[in-house]
Design a protein around this motif. Structure first.
Motif, PDB file in Angstrom:
ATOM      1  N   GLN A  46      29.240 -78.687 -34.334  1.00  0.00           N
ATOM      2  CA  GLN A  46      29.368 -77.577 -32.637  1.00  0.00           C
ATOM      3  C   GLN A  46      31.026 -77.070 -32.822  1.00  0.00           C
ATOM      4  OE1 GLN A  46      28.674 -79.162 -29.015  1.00  0.00           O
ATOM      5  NE2 GLN A  46      28.689 -77.502 -27.850  1.00  0.00           N
ATOM      6  N   GLY A  47      31.036 -75.763 -32.479  1.00  0.00           N
ATOM      7  CA  GLY A  47      32.493 -74.582 -32.594  1.00  0.00           C
ATOM      8  C   GLY A  47      32.764 -74.543 -34.645  1.00  0.00           C
ATOM      9  N   TRP A  48      31.826 -75.108 -35.170  1.00  0.00           N
ATOM     10  CA  TRP A  48      32.671 -74.890 -36.404  1.00  0.00           C
ATOM     11  C   TRP A  48      30.848 -73.781 -36.993  1.00  0.00           C
ATOM     12  CZ3 TRP A  48      36.695 -76.539 -38.906  1.00  0.00           C
ATOM     13  CH2 TRP A  48      37.516 -77.008 -38.125  1.00  0.00           C
ATOM     14  N   HIS A  49      30.967 -72.867 -37.823  1.00  0.00           N
ATOM     15  CA  HIS A  49      29.807 -72.573 -38.835  1.00  0.00           C
ATOM     16  C   HIS A  49      30.122 -72.618 -40.190  1.00  0.00           C
ATOM     17  CE1 HIS A  49      32.435 -68.518 -38.294  1.00  0.00           C
ATOM     18  NE2 HIS A  49      32.207 -68.026 -38.814  1.00  0.00           N
ATOM     19  N   SER A  50      29.253 -72.300 -40.843  1.00  0.00           N
ATOM     20  CA  SER A  50      29.402 -72.196 -42.870  1.00  0.00           C
ATOM     21  C   SER A  50      29.549 -70.633 -43.544  1.00  0.00           C
ATOM     22  CB  SER A  50      28.233 -73.272 -42.996  1.00  0.00           C
ATOM     23  OG  SER A  50      27.005 -72.987 -42.780  1.00  0.00           O
ATOM     24  N   LEU A  51      29.935 -70.680 -44.403  1.00  0.00           N
ATOM     25  CA  LEU A  51      29.877 -69.652 -45.192  1.00  0.00           C
ATOM     26  C   LEU A  51      29.649 -70.700 -46.866  1.00  0.00           C
ATOM     27  CD1 LEU A  51      32.365 -67.286 -43.926  1.00  0.00           C
ATOM     28  CD2 LEU A  51      29.863 -66.975 -43.639  1.00  0.00           C
ATOM     29  N   GLY A  52      28.820 -69.756 -47.668  1.00  0.00           N
ATOM     30  CA  GLY A  52      28.700 -70.371 -49.094  1.00  0.00           C
ATOM     31  C   GLY A  52      27.579 -70.996 -49.118  1.00  0.00           C
ATOM     32  N   GLN A  53      27.657 -71.593 -50.082  1.00  0.00           N
ATOM     33  CA  GLN A  53      27.008 -72.874 -50.718  1.00  0.00           C
ATOM     34  C   GLN A  53      27.042 -74.066 -50.539  1.00  0.00           C
ATOM     35  OE1 GLN A  53      27.691 -70.636 -54.784  1.00  0.00           O
ATOM     36  NE2 GLN A  53      26.711 -69.458 -54.810  1.00  0.00           N
ATOM     37  N   ARG A  54      27.811 -74.317 -49.507  1.00  0.00           N
ATOM     38  CA  ARG A  54      27.601 -76.006 -49.235  1.00  0.00           C
ATOM     39  C   ARG A  54      26.639 -76.369 -48.342  1.00  0.00           C
ATOM     40  NH1 ARG A  54      31.371 -79.729 -52.115  1.00  0.00           N
ATOM     41  NH2 ARG A  54      31.601 -78.508 -54.621  1.00  0.00           N
ATOM     42  N   ALA A  55      27.266 -77.818 -48.644  1.00  0.00           N
ATOM     43  CA  ALA A  55      26.119 -78.240 -46.728  1.00  0.00           C
ATOM     44  C   ALA A  55      26.476 -78.649 -45.603  1.00  0.00           C
ATOM     45  CB  ALA A  55      24.734 -78.883 -47.336  1.00  0.00           C
ATOM     46  N   THR A  62      34.853 -87.701 -39.332  1.00  0.00           N
ATOM     47  CA  THR A  62      33.899 -87.323 -41.407  1.00  0.00           C
ATOM     48  C   THR A  62      33.639 -86.552 -41.274  1.00  0.00           C
ATOM     49  OG1 THR A  62      34.736 -89.314 -41.751  1.00  0.00           O
ATOM     50  CG2 THR A  62      34.063 -87.879 -43.514  1.00  0.00           C
ATOM     51  N   ILE A  63      33.876 -84.807 -42.186  1.00  0.00           N
ATOM     52  CA  ILE A  63      32.884 -84.635 -42.524  1.00  0.00           C
ATOM     53  C   ILE A  63      33.059 -83.873 -43.970  1.00  0.00           C
ATOM     54  CG2 ILE A  63      33.288 -81.433 -42.541  1.00  0.00           C
ATOM     55  CD1 ILE A  63      34.547 -81.448 -40.537  1.00  0.00           C
ATOM     56  N   THR A  64      31.479 -83.862 -44.422  1.00  0.00           N
ATOM     57  CA  THR A  64      31.022 -84.240 -45.482  1.00  0.00           C
ATOM     58  C   THR A  64      31.133 -82.202 -46.071  1.00  0.00           C
ATOM     59  OG1 THR A  64      31.163 -86.643 -46.117  1.00  0.00           O
ATOM     60  CG2 THR A  64      29.906 -84.985 -47.330  1.00  0.00           C
ATOM     61  N   ALA A  65      31.236 -82.289 -47.369  1.00  0.00           N
ATOM     62  CA  ALA A  65      30.715 -81.254 -47.911  1.00  0.00           C
ATOM     63  C   ALA A  65      30.264 -80.817 -49.570  1.00  0.00           C
ATOM     64  CB  ALA A  65      31.793 -79.971 -48.368  1.00  0.00           C
ATOM     65  N   THR A  66      28.641 -81.006 -48.827  1.00  0.00           N
ATOM     66  CA  THR A  66      27.775 -81.390 -50.626  1.00  0.00           C
ATOM     67  C   THR A  66      26.858 -80.091 -51.236  1.00  0.00           C
ATOM     68  OG1 THR A  66      27.052 -83.423 -49.525  1.00  0.00           O
ATOM     69  CG2 THR A  66      26.115 -82.385 -51.196  1.00  0.00           C
ATOM     70  N   PRO A  67      27.481 -79.894 -52.838  1.00  0.00           N
ATOM     71  CA  PRO A  67      27.283 -78.794 -53.065  1.00  0.00           C
ATOM     72  C   PRO A  67      25.149 -78.596 -53.072  1.00  0.00           C
ATOM     73  CG  PRO A  67      28.151 -80.124 -54.948  1.00  0.00           C
ATOM     74  CD  PRO A  67      28.273 -81.052 -53.619  1.00  0.00           C
ATOM     75  N   GLU A  68      25.189 -77.179 -52.529  1.00  0.00           N
ATOM     76  CA  GLU A  68      23.706 -77.383 -52.494  1.00  0.00           C
ATOM     77  C   GLU A  68      23.553 -76.141 -53.446  1.00  0.00           C
ATOM     78  OE1 GLU A  68      21.928 -76.089 -48.507  1.00  0.00           O
ATOM     79  OE2 GLU A  68      21.304 -77.429 -48.198  1.00  0.00           O
ATOM     80  N   ALA A  69      23.236 -74.898 -52.819  1.00  0.00           N
ATOM     81  CA  ALA A  69      22.485 -74.009 -53.981  1.00  0.00           C
ATOM     82  C   ALA A  69      23.806 -73.677 -54.983  1.00  0.00           C
ATOM     83  CB  ALA A  69      22.591 -73.053 -53.322  1.00  0.00           C
ATOM     84  N   GLY A  70      25.198 -73.703 -54.705  1.00  0.00           N
ATOM     85  CA  GLY A  70      25.868 -73.166 -55.176  1.00  0.00           C
ATOM     86  C   GLY A  70      27.477 -74.438 -55.293  1.00  0.00           C
ATOM     87  N   GLU A  71      28.420 -73.573 -56.045  1.00  0.00           N
ATOM     88  CA  GLU A  71      29.706 -74.781 -56.168  1.00  0.00           C
ATOM     89  C   GLU A  71      30.740 -74.317 -54.014  1.00  0.00           C
ATOM     90  OE1 GLU A  71      31.190 -74.502 -59.061  1.00  0.00           O
ATOM     91  OE2 GLU A  71      29.665 -75.656 -60.660  1.00  0.00           O
ATOM     92  N   SER A  72      31.121 -73.131 -54.195  1.00  0.00           N
ATOM     93  CA  SER A  72      31.431 -72.960 -53.091  1.00  0.00           C
ATOM     94  C   SER A  72      31.382 -73.141 -52.324  1.00  0.00           C
ATOM     95  CB  SER A  72      31.926 -71.374 -53.582  1.00  0.00           C
ATOM     96  OG  SER A  72      33.361 -70.946 -52.939  1.00  0.00           O
ATOM     97  N   GLY A  73      32.397 -73.297 -50.742  1.00  0.00           N
ATOM     98  CA  GLY A  73      31.419 -72.779 -49.453  1.00  0.00           C
ATOM     99  C   GLY A  73      33.032 -73.445 -48.661  1.00  0.00           C
ATOM    100  N   SER A  74      32.628 -72.313 -46.968  1.00  0.00           N
ATOM    101  CA  SER A  74      33.578 -72.978 -45.914  1.00  0.00           C
ATOM    102  C   SER A  74      32.969 -73.121 -45.090  1.00  0.00           C
ATOM    103  CB  SER A  74      34.368 -71.698 -45.974  1.00  0.00           C
ATOM    104  OG  SER A  74      35.166 -71.188 -47.468  1.00  0.00           O
TER     105      SER A  74
END
Length: 646
Positions: A46-55, A62-74
């Motif tokens: 809450q208070g954040w939103h994602s851009l790009g191809q990461r889940a 702890t925040i985890t960024a996992t590749p989903e449709a592609g390699e890059s995301g914010s």
């Protein structure tokens, strides 16, 4: 001559706990050099939103960024900032990239931002563009900026030779037997790395794993000096990237605390201007009253309202200028009965007192060519009744003596150590081994005085850990190091600041085994904001100036120490640069129940002046109690050790 520098913390490096070696500088995830506005500890985004191809997901901070449709995301924070400091830990695979975006700005074709990128390939700041999906489509490395320059980077120079911002000169390879070495600050794949970044005006400053600054100037109109937008966590490449212990702060907000002074002391400010980092006292006009010299002026006792120039006085601008006076000593060098002055900074200058002549003092450079450290000691080490100057220069520990026939001629220098043992910060003198001779110490250990007949030859070196590398700096050691019996066991201990430009105060308890071999146990007094046992809850950085004196008359020396505010100018180069400029005295209390049999109890003297490179304690009014004298970029101060005085 002063430096004119017209250019442009806070989670820092490794904590050093009691009983832990100073060389065991592993990352502690709770290290903290500032008090954040926000600490991310949630299990939701809450208070954040994602851009790009990461889940993206969160779990107990702890925040985890996992590749989903592609390699890059914010992962974008919903709140925009202009100037912000952020610190965190991240874990990234060798084929991945982690980073932080700053001033993310919407454009007609996507977004624009500043990216601090960390990967196996390099750690560097970039100006980047992103498409509507948040994928980086172009990047341009920022030109070099930062260092100890003023916080705002000027426009790019037209002369290519002038493009490089100030950097400290490289140090030679250290000797093999040094007990302290600069920590490895490189990126560690698949391990937790520490990162802090500051976006301030048009300069980005970053520090990886407590290492040296990597900075860049932001020149474009959208993200430069007027840029405004949210930060974002960035992940790219293959594999999972994680972030935790995320702290951030609006660094555009500065705080000036309500002025406080100890009930033990009464403050008298004798100058409002920035002339010196040090001050000394003597009866310079021989009227029977002690006077004070700070920089270009003598302030005449007993009221210290009249002053006279020693040399032409030009006040420095604390934001972007250094003054040239660090340490000042008084002594009658030519034997005419009038105290002279020795000024030590990056060179040593002797000023001869003109006596009854109403004129400025003559100036002599007595140690030409020696690139000195910033801390010196003035003490009789050979037992002849005359003090010598003890210091570091050109990577050696040295002492110097005036020419006995003419002290205005170049002084004779003697190397105490081999090459590579000198440090810019931290020097001390005292009898370590109990043989009645004055030994010399610095952060790397101590040198045993061989006696008068061999005093000018190299001394025997005893390695010992008596300091540490500071957060984000390649320097080790603090200020003047005290040598006295802290716990009353008959052995002289060492008390000192651990790093002049970082955090940490400690005392080193001496032990001597049956064969006479000497070792030391470290007892921390204070460290950064995360350290749980800071004496009295007191935390401050930049402890560049201190002294030792019996403040309360109990017969035991106490530590008087403070923060040097804007020690490397008005910028975020040093940790916690805008913390209150405090001055404290730490009472030495012998207590059998405390670790090592002693503890240090802090009492605030003042919270709006700090300390420079030198603090002087002397009984100015001859009432049996020492006063404290400081000179800083806030002016020159006397703290009278009597509440009823003035």
């Amino acid at each position: 001559m002063r430096y004119f520098i017209l250019l442009l913390c806070m989670l820092g490096g490794p904590i050093w706990c009691m009983g832990q070696s100073a060389n065991d500088q592993t990352v502690n995830p709770y290290d903290q050099t500032f008090i954040p506005d926000h600490t991310f500890e949630a299990s939701s985004l809450q208070g954040w939103h994602s851009l790009g191809q990461r889940a993206w997901k969160a779990d107990q901070g702890t925040i985890t960024a996992t590749p989903e449709a592609g390699e890059s995301g914010s992962l974008v924070l919903d709140t925009p900032y202009q100037d912000i400091g952020i610190s965190l830990l991240f874990k990234c695979p060798a084929q991945g990239e982690a980073g932080i975006l700053f001033r993310l700005t919407k454009t007609s074709s996507g977004y624009k931002a500043v990216l601090l990128s960390v990967s196996q390939k390099e750690v560097a700041p970039f100006s980047v563009t992103l498409n509507d999906q948040g994928i980086v489509t172009s990047r341009q490395k920022l030109r070099r900026a930062g260092g100890i320059s003023y916080r705002i980077a000027p426009p790019p120079p037209k002369n290519q030779a002038a493009r490089r911002a100030f950097r400290f000169p490289p140090r030679p390879a250290p000797p093999a037997d040094l007990p302290i070495h600069q920590p490895d600050a490189s990126f560690k794949p698949d391990a937790w790395n520490q990162l802090e970044v500051f976006m301030d005006e048009n300069v980005l400053r970053s520090f990886l794993n407590d290492g040296e600054e990597i900075g860049g100037a932001v020149d474009d109109t959208l993200t430069g000096i007027d840029g405004y937008g949210p930060i974002a966590l960035y992940a790219s490449g293959t594999g999972t990237v994680q972030f935790k212990h995320i702290l951030y702060k609006d660094i555009a907000v500065k705080t000036t605390p309500p002025e406080k002074i100890s009930p033990r002391f009464t403050l008298q400010r004798i100058s409002d201007m920035y002339y010196s980092w040090g001050a000394i006292s003597a009866d310079f006009n021989r009227d029977g009253q002690l006077d004070i010299v700070a920089g270009a002026y003598i302030y005449y006792g007993p009221d210290f309202t009249r002053r006279r120039e020693i040399y032409p006085a030009i006040a420095a601008n604390p934001s972007n200028e250094f003054n040239n006076n660090h340490i000042e000593d008084a002594y009658d060098f030519n034997g005419d009965g009038w105290p002279d002055l020795l000024y030590s900074a990056f060179s040593t200058i002797l000023y001869i007192n003109p006596g009854k002549s109403l004129r400025r003092w003559k100036r002599y450079e007595v140690l030409p060519g020696a690139r000195q450290g910033e801390i010196t000691s003035f003490v009789d080490i050979d037992g002849d009744g005359k003090p010598e100057l003890v210091y570091a220069a050109n990577n050696y520990v040295r002492f110097a003596q005036p020419d006995p026939s003419d002290p205005t001629k170049p002084w004779k220098e003697h190397n105490v150590s081999g090459e590579g043992y000198g440090a810019a910060h931290g020097i001390g003198t005292g009898d370590i081994n109990g043989d009645g001779r004055i030994d010399i110490i610095n952060a790397y250990g101590w040198w045993e005085n061989p006696g008068p007949s061999h005093i000018t030859q190299p001394w025997t070196y005893h390695p010992a850990v008596l300091g540490r590398y500071g957060k984000r700096t390649n320097h080790v050691g603090g200020s003047i190091m005290g040598v006295y019996d802290v716990n009353g066991d008959g052995l002289n201990d060492v008390v000192c600041s651990l790093n002049a430009h970082g955090f940490g105060l400690a005392w080193f308890e001496q032990h001597k085994d049956g064969s006479g071999k000497i070792s030391f146990t470290t007892h921390m007094i204070s460290d950064d904001y995360s350290y749980p046992d800071n004496a009295g809850g007191v935390t401050f950085s930049q402890s560049h100036g201190n002294t030792f004196a019996d403040v309360d008359g109990d017969g035991i020396l106490d530590l008087i120490i403070g923060k040097r505010y804007w020690t490397h100018l008005d910028n975020y180069y040093d940790p916690d640069p805008y913390g209150p400029p405090v001055l404290y005295w730490y009472k030495t209390v012998r207590d059998a129940s405390a670790p090592g049999g002693a503890k240090f109890v802090p009492e605030l003297i003042h919270n709006r002046s700090g300390a420079g490179s030198q603090v002087t304690a002397v009984d100015l009014d001859k009432d049996g109690k020492v006063e404290v004298i400081t000179s800083t970029d806030r002016g020159t101060f006397i703290f009278w050790n009597r509440p009823s005085h003035r």
